[in-house]
Design a protein around this motif. Sequence first.
Motif, short mmCIF file in Angstrom:
data_model
loop_
_atom_site.label_atom_id
_atom_site.label_comp_id
_atom_site.label_asym_id
_atom_site.label_seq_id
_atom_site.Cartn_x
_atom_site.Cartn_y
_atom_site.Cartn_z
N THR A 125 0.71 -1.44 -0.11
CA THR A 125 -0.24 0.20 0.29
C THR A 125 0.94 1.20 -0.16
O THR A 125 0.36 2.35 -0.04
CB THR A 125 -0.89 0.23 1.12
OG1 THR A 125 -0.28 0.53 2.64
CG2 THR A 125 -1.65 -1.30 1.22
N GLY A 126 2.15 1.00 0.25
CA GLY A 126 3.31 2.22 0.08
C GLY A 126 4.39 2.36 -1.07
O GLY A 126 3.84 1.68 -1.94
N PHE A 127 5.15 2.90 -0.52
CA PHE A 127 6.36 2.83 -1.02
C PHE A 127 7.47 1.91 -1.25
O PHE A 127 7.43 0.89 -0.64
CB PHE A 127 7.16 4.28 -1.16
CG PHE A 127 6.67 5.90 -0.62
CD1 PHE A 127 6.53 6.36 -1.68
CD2 PHE A 127 6.06 6.04 0.81
CE1 PHE A 127 5.97 7.38 -1.67
CE2 PHE A 127 5.96 7.34 0.45
CZ PHE A 127 5.35 8.23 -0.85
N THR A 128 7.69 1.67 -2.48
CA THR A 128 9.01 0.58 -2.45
C THR A 128 9.74 1.16 -2.52
O THR A 128 10.82 2.25 -3.30
CB THR A 128 8.58 -0.60 -3.88
OG1 THR A 128 7.49 -0.68 -4.34
CG2 THR A 128 9.80 -1.16 -4.24
N ALA A 129 10.92 0.92 -1.86
CA ALA A 129 11.82 1.05 -1.07
C ALA A 129 12.76 -0.15 -1.01
O ALA A 129 12.79 -0.95 -0.47
CB ALA A 129 12.09 1.72 -0.49
N THR A 130 14.22 0.35 -1.32
CA THR A 130 15.27 -0.45 -0.84
C THR A 130 15.41 -0.56 0.41
O THR A 130 15.26 0.45 0.92
CB THR A 130 16.03 -0.99 -2.23
OG1 THR A 130 17.00 0.17 -2.35
CG2 THR A 130 16.02 -1.34 -3.44
N ALA A 131 16.72 -1.57 0.87
CA ALA A 131 17.31 -1.27 1.86
C ALA A 131 17.96 0.12 2.02
O ALA A 131 18.11 0.65 3.35
CB ALA A 131 18.52 -2.20 2.64
N ALA A 132 18.79 0.24 0.73
CA ALA A 132 19.89 1.40 1.16
C ALA A 132 19.40 2.11 0.52
O ALA A 132 19.70 3.45 1.41
CB ALA A 132 20.52 1.22 -0.57
N ASP A 133 18.27 2.19 0.37
CA ASP A 133 17.04 3.63 0.26
C ASP A 133 16.76 3.88 1.47
O ASP A 133 16.69 5.35 1.61
CB ASP A 133 15.72 3.15 -0.65
CG ASP A 133 15.63 2.74 -1.95
OD1 ASP A 133 16.75 4.26 -2.84
OD2 ASP A 133 15.15 2.71 -2.81
N VAL A 134 16.14 3.15 2.32
CA VAL A 134 15.62 3.77 3.31
C VAL A 134 16.69 3.76 4.70
O VAL A 134 16.66 3.95 5.88
CB VAL A 134 14.26 2.86 4.12
CG1 VAL A 134 13.01 3.32 3.01
CG2 VAL A 134 14.92 0.84 3.68
N GLY A 135 18.22 2.89 4.33
CA GLY A 135 18.73 2.30 5.97
C GLY A 135 19.71 4.35 6.06
O GLY A 135 19.11 4.67 5.16
N ILE A 136 20.89 4.74 6.76
CA ILE A 136 20.84 5.20 7.05
C ILE A 136 22.58 5.05 7.28
O ILE A 136 22.78 4.48 8.17
CB ILE A 136 19.85 6.22 8.66
CG1 ILE A 136 19.44 6.61 7.89
CG2 ILE A 136 21.22 7.33 8.88
CD1 ILE A 136 18.38 7.31 9.23
N ALA A 137 23.55 5.56 6.35
CA ALA A 137 24.90 5.47 7.26
C ALA A 137 25.66 6.41 6.89
O ALA A 137 24.94 7.68 6.25
CB ALA A 137 25.62 4.34 5.49
N ILE A 138 27.21 6.40 7.05
CA ILE A 138 27.74 7.56 7.06
C ILE A 138 28.65 7.59 6.40
O ILE A 138 29.03 6.33 5.10
CB ILE A 138 29.17 7.01 8.13
CG1 ILE A 138 28.15 7.28 9.34
CG2 ILE A 138 30.02 8.09 9.03
CD1 ILE A 138 28.94 6.39 10.65
N GLY A 139 28.87 8.76 5.28
CA GLY A 139 28.98 8.96 4.09
C GLY A 139 30.90 9.63 4.10
O GLY A 139 31.25 10.45 5.07
N LEU A 140 31.44 8.95 3.34
CA LEU A 140 32.84 9.17 3.49
C LEU A 140 33.55 9.79 1.41
O LEU A 140 32.65 8.65 1.13
CB LEU A 140 33.77 8.83 3.68
CG LEU A 140 33.79 7.56 5.48
CD1 LEU A 140 32.96 6.59 5.52
CD2 LEU A 140 34.83 8.02 6.68
N LYS A 141 34.61 10.13 1.80
CA LYS A 141 35.05 10.77 0.38
C LYS A 141 35.72 8.93 0.34
O LYS A 141 35.88 7.65 0.76
CB LYS A 141 36.87 11.43 0.23
CG LYS A 141 37.54 11.58 -1.09
CD LYS A 141 38.22 12.47 -0.10
CE LYS A 141 38.72 12.82 -2.03
NZ LYS A 141 39.70 14.34 -1.24
N LYS A 142 35.66 8.95 -1.44
CA LYS A 142 36.01 7.87 -2.01
C LYS A 142 37.52 7.20 -1.14
O LYS A 142 38.43 8.03 -1.55
CB LYS A 142 36.52 7.61 -3.48
CG LYS A 142 35.01 7.81 -4.19
CD LYS A 142 34.50 6.52 -4.15
CE LYS A 142 32.51 6.07 -4.84
NZ LYS A 142 32.30 4.95 -4.73
N GLY A 143 37.97 6.42 -0.84
CA GLY A 143 39.37 5.80 -0.21
C GLY A 143 39.46 5.90 1.11
O GLY A 143 40.51 5.05 1.37
#
Length: 290
Positions: A125-143
Motif C-alpha cells: 500500500t506504500g512506497f517501494t524502497a530498498t534497504a539502501a533507500d531507507v537505511g542510514i549510513a555514514i558517508g566518506l570520501k572515496k578511499g
Amino acid sequence: RCRKMQANMRRIVSILLAVMFCVACFTGCGSSKDNGGTASVDVRNAKSIADLAGAKIAAQTGTFHADALEQIPNVQASTYPEFSDLLTALKSGAIDGYVAEEPTAFSVCASNDDLTYLPFKNNDTGFTATAADVGIAIGLKKGNTLRDQINTVLAEITDEQRSELMEFAVHCDAPATTTGTLKIGMECAYEPYNWTDTEGTSLGAVPISSEGQSGLYANGYDVQIAQYVANRLGLKLEIYAMEWDSLIPAVNSGAIDAIVAGMSPTAERSEQLDFTDTYYESNLVVIIRK
C-alpha cells in the motif's frame, strides 16, 4: 437625452462588471491553497499512496524522498531545499503533505498537534524502497580508510545500545586523550536525527564548530552515533552545520571527514561517496494536516 441615457447605462454596466470582477477575485483568493485555503485533495482518509492522486505532495530536494514522489500516480509533486520549508508549506496550506521518514514524522507530529502522518511503509500500500533507500549510513570520501574502522565500531553496537543512543545516552566513555579530530557534517535541522540546541542543555549535546555559530549545539541520533564512533576511535568530535546540498561537496573537498546526517546510501550517492554499513533503517511516510 437619449445620448445621456446611453452614457448612464454604460457607467452602470461598467460598475456591475467591476463588482463582478472583485467578487471573482475574492472568491479565488479564498480558495487558494497558497493563501491558506482548503486542500486540493482530502488525503486524511487515504489508505495507500494511490489515494494521493491529484494531491500536492512535496519532499526535500536531493533526497530519496523526492524520488519516492514519482511512485505516487498523478501527484502534483514539488520539492523544497530545506526540510523546515516543508513544514512551513504544509502548515500554510501550500501543500497537502510531504514525504518523510517515520521517526522524523513522529517527532514533527509530537510537536504540532494539528499534524499527523499516513503510515505508507514499504509494502503493497506504500512506497517501494530498498534497504539502501531507507537505511542510514555514514558517508566518506572515496578511499577513506576510516570506513573500515567505523564499520568495526558499528558492528560492536548491540541493539540495546542502539536504543540507548536513540535516547541520547552514550554508553562509551570519552578517551582520556585524543589522537586527532573527527569532523562531521550535518544539517542540524532534521529532528530526531539531528537538530540545533540553542542552549546546550539537552543530554549529549555537542557544540557546533561552524564559523558564526558559537554558543549553538547539535543533538540527535546522528550526533550520538558520531560521538560514540569518535570516542571508540580516540578522536575529538567536531560538528559542522551545513545545508543538505553542501554535504557531499564538503566531504569530497576535505572540509569535513564524514557525513552523519540521516543520509541513505543510494546507488546515485554511492557513485560519489564510500558508505559505511547502515546504522539505522526506517520507513517512508507522508506527513499531513489532521
